[in-house]
Design an enzyme around this catalytic site. Structure first.
Site, PDB file in Angstrom:
ATOM      1  N   LYS A 196       0.823  -1.284   0.158  1.00 28.03           N
ATOM      2  CA  LYS A 196      -0.177  -0.120   0.017  1.00 28.03           C
ATOM      3  C   LYS A 196       0.836   1.273   0.194  1.00 28.03           C
ATOM      4  CE  LYS A 196      -2.187  -1.155   4.029  1.00 28.03           C
ATOM      5  NZ  LYS A 196      -1.621  -2.473   4.234  1.00 28.03           N
ATOM      6  N   ARG A 271      -9.050   0.581   9.579  1.00 32.47           N
ATOM      7  CA  ARG A 271      -8.676  -0.694   9.916  1.00 32.47           C
ATOM      8  C   ARG A 271      -9.762  -1.375  10.762  1.00 32.47           C
ATOM      9  NH1 ARG A 271      -2.759   0.082   9.522  1.00 32.47           N
ATOM     10  NH2 ARG A 271      -1.757  -1.741   9.424  1.00 32.47           N
ATOM     11  N   ARG A 310      11.400  -7.140   4.360  1.00 33.64           N
ATOM     12  CA  ARG A 310      11.647  -5.468   4.547  1.00 33.64           C
ATOM     13  C   ARG A 310      12.101  -5.478   5.906  1.00 33.64           C
ATOM     14  NH1 ARG A 310       5.714  -2.748   4.468  1.00 33.64           N
ATOM     15  NH2 ARG A 310       5.887  -3.113   6.632  1.00 33.64           N
ATOM     16  N   ARG A 316      11.990  -1.131  11.076  1.00 29.46           N
ATOM     17  CA  ARG A 316      10.581  -1.218  11.797  1.00 29.46           C
ATOM     18  C   ARG A 316      10.957  -2.506  12.521  1.00 29.46           C
ATOM     19  NH1 ARG A 316       5.338  -0.546   8.136  1.00 29.46           N
ATOM     20  NH2 ARG A 316       4.536  -1.466   9.931  1.00 29.46           N
ATOM     21  N   ARG A 328      -0.011  -9.293  13.464  1.00 31.52           N
ATOM     22  CA  ARG A 328      -0.716  -8.095  12.984  1.00 31.52           C
ATOM     23  C   ARG A 328      -1.635  -8.885  11.948  1.00 31.52           C
ATOM     24  NH1 ARG A 328       4.685  -6.062  10.884  1.00 31.52           N
ATOM     25  NH2 ARG A 328       3.722  -4.625   9.496  1.00 31.52           N
TER      26      ARG A 328
HETATM   27  P1  AMP Z   1       1.136   0.037   8.990  1.00 33.04           P
HETATM   28  O1  AMP Z   1       2.395   1.079   8.826  1.00 33.04           O
HETATM   29  O2  AMP Z   1      -0.039   0.379   8.454  1.00 33.04           O
HETATM   30  O3  AMP Z   1       1.623  -1.499   8.895  1.00 33.04           O
HETATM   31  O4  AMP Z   1       0.835   0.321  10.584  1.00 33.04           O
HETATM   32  C1  AMP Z   1       1.814  -0.164  11.564  1.00 33.04           C
HETATM   33  C2  AMP Z   1       1.029  -0.038  13.036  1.00 33.04           C
HETATM   34  O5  AMP Z   1       0.368   1.277  13.281  1.00 33.04           O
HETATM   35  C3  AMP Z   1       0.018  -1.376  13.036  1.00 33.04           C
HETATM   36  O6  AMP Z   1       0.430  -2.548  13.390  1.00 33.04           O
HETATM   37  C4  AMP Z   1      -0.764  -0.762  14.086  1.00 33.04           C
HETATM   38  O7  AMP Z   1      -0.350  -0.800  15.583  1.00 33.04           O
HETATM   39  C5  AMP Z   1      -0.742   0.826  14.060  1.00 33.04           C
HETATM   40  N1  AMP Z   1      -1.759   1.371  13.139  1.00 33.04           N
HETATM   41  C6  AMP Z   1      -1.748   2.136  11.714  1.00 33.04           C
HETATM   42  N2  AMP Z   1      -2.782   2.442  11.285  1.00 33.04           N
HETATM   43  C7  AMP Z   1      -3.810   2.110  12.196  1.00 33.04           C
HETATM   44  C8  AMP Z   1      -5.326   2.049  12.315  1.00 33.04           C
HETATM   45  N3  AMP Z   1      -5.824   2.631  11.151  1.00 33.04           N
HETATM   46  N4  AMP Z   1      -5.756   1.879  13.495  1.00 33.04           N
HETATM   47  C9  AMP Z   1      -5.068   1.231  14.717  1.00 33.04           C
HETATM   48  N5  AMP Z   1      -3.589   1.076  14.495  1.00 33.04           N
HETATM   49  C10 AMP Z   1      -2.957   1.532  13.368  1.00 33.04           C
END
Ligand code: AMP
Length: 372
Positions: A196, A271, A310, A316, A328
């Site tokens: 994404k 989400r 990654r 990360r 996740r």
């Molecule tokens: P991402 O970079 O989108 O993979 O997000 C990494 C982490 O950020 C996720 O595993 C959550 O802990 C937190 N996070 C990101 N977006 C959301 C969301 N919309 N709702 C809740 N937690 C989020």
């Protein structure tokens, strides 16, 4: 919740069907309480707009009653003085009876005036008027309205019997006239590691949209040791979702920073179901909407390998530990995946094969973007 388009006009959610039900119940109770014991009223609905209100009201009334309908039709050119209104349809003898008019909405009062004129000659015992909606700011008459469900501002509404050029009567809720949406808002969807963020970087330039990645915003806050960052960190480190309220408020603040944007690519948001509902309501208030959810579909096993790869370079922490990664996915499968149905129900879901070269996938996505 979504915007409705009827011919050239857009309408946004205004009064929910739940609220309407409460108002109707309240009106029916009040009318009943004011009637002398044993009195059998004749409810007279004013067609067409009142048909849903009348049906629901009469069910809630809970007592013996008669029901009739009239239709006031306006004709042009019968006399040089302009519109002539004509009564269609009441045959009952109304002498000595209690008449309760059921109107969906009273605005200027022209129709109400006509109703009073009609019933003046019918020797009724009493005439009362119950209206579901009332627009006080445009009402121009000195006529009594006995029961008002809800007073509203002077904006055009549709739904629950009310129409625009004949359309919209079927909606169970009330929608209010809204400006034509100016933005293109897209949810870029998919499980962790689907690509994404990578795709959004290309697409935001191609379509001149603002990219909001909630994950990136959280990471930025963690790096800068803000209060929000400290709070989010403990969830993110475990691969858990950050609580909805925190995330929703943060997202809204990000949108507000870009009020003149052409639109947004939402990446990693919504989400959860409540995030999706909050986003719909938030955009709806602005007369905007989500145009579509574009989902990158990739099998989970491929993704775990991708994420571990990654993790070697991304820095990360949530990408390096396989059990955190699995968590996740668990969060995704239990809380996020259902959003497919949420957007499908609005005819806004576009699934895309997320396996292939970056350029190939960008091309697949942009084919969909072009149609939105
Ligand atoms: P991402 O970079 O989108 O993979 O997000 C990494 C982490 O950020 C996720 O595993 C959550 O802990 C937190 N996070 C990101 N977006 C959301 C969301 N919309 N709702 C809740 N937690 C989020």
């Amino acid at each position: 919740m979504k915007l409705i388009k009827l011919q050239d006009l857009y309408f946004k959610p205004f009064i929910s069907s739940e609220e309407i039900a409460i108002i109707v119940k309240y009106l029916a109770k009040k009318v009943k309480a004011d009637l002398p014991k044993g009195e059998i009223p004749i409810f007279v609905g004013i067609l067409n707009g009142c048909f849903l209100f009348a049906a629901d009201f009469i069910r809630e009334f809970n007592g013996n009653c008669e029901v009739s309908f009239i239709k006031l039709a306006s004709y042009n050119g019968i006399s040089s003085t302009g519109n002539v209104k004509k009564l269609v349809g009441i045959n009952e003898d109304l002498t000595g009876r209690t008449i309760i008019i059921l109107e969906d909405i009273i605005d200027t009062g022209t129709t109400l005036q006509e109703i009073y004129n009609i019933f003046r000659e019918k020797n009724v015992k009493q005439l009362k008027v119950a209206t579901l909606f009332f627009k006080p700011s445009v009402f121009r008459k000195e006529l009594p309205i006995d029961y008002i469900g809800k007073s509203i501002e002077d904006k055009f509404i549709i739904g629950y019997g009310l129409d625009y050029n004949g359309l919209g009567r079927n909606y169970p809720a009330i929608y209010q006239r809204s400006t034509t949406p100016k933005m293109k808002n897209i949810v870029l969807f998919g499980p962790p590691g689907a690509g994404k963020g990578t795709q959004a970087e290309f697409l935001k330039d191609m379509y001149n949209l603002v990219h909001i990645s909630t994950g990136d915003v959280f990471r930025f806050n963690i790096k800068n040791k803000t209060e929000l960052g400290l709070l989010a960190k403990k969830y993110m480190d475990e691969g858990d979702l950050v609580p909805d309220e925190v995330t929703i408020n943060m997202l809204k603040a990000e949108v507000e920073k870009n009020t003149d944007a052409n639109g947004f690519i939402f990446d990693g948001f919504p989400r959860t179901q409540s995030q999706a509902e909050a986003l719909d309501a938030f955009l709806g208030d602005k007369g905007e909407q989500i145009n579509g959810m574009v989902a990158l579909e990739v099998a989970e096993d491929i993704l775990v390998t991708r994420l571990l790869e990654r993790g070697k370079t991304s820095g990360r922490t949530d990408d390096t530990d396989e059990s955190k990664i699995r968590n996740r996915f668990n969060e995704y499968n239990t809380k996020t995946a259902i959003l497919k149905e949420y957007f499908e129900a609005q005819d806004k879901y576009y699934g895309i094969n997320g396996v292939g070269s970056i350029e190939e996938i960008t091309r697949r996505i942009s084919k969909v973007f072009d149609t939105l």
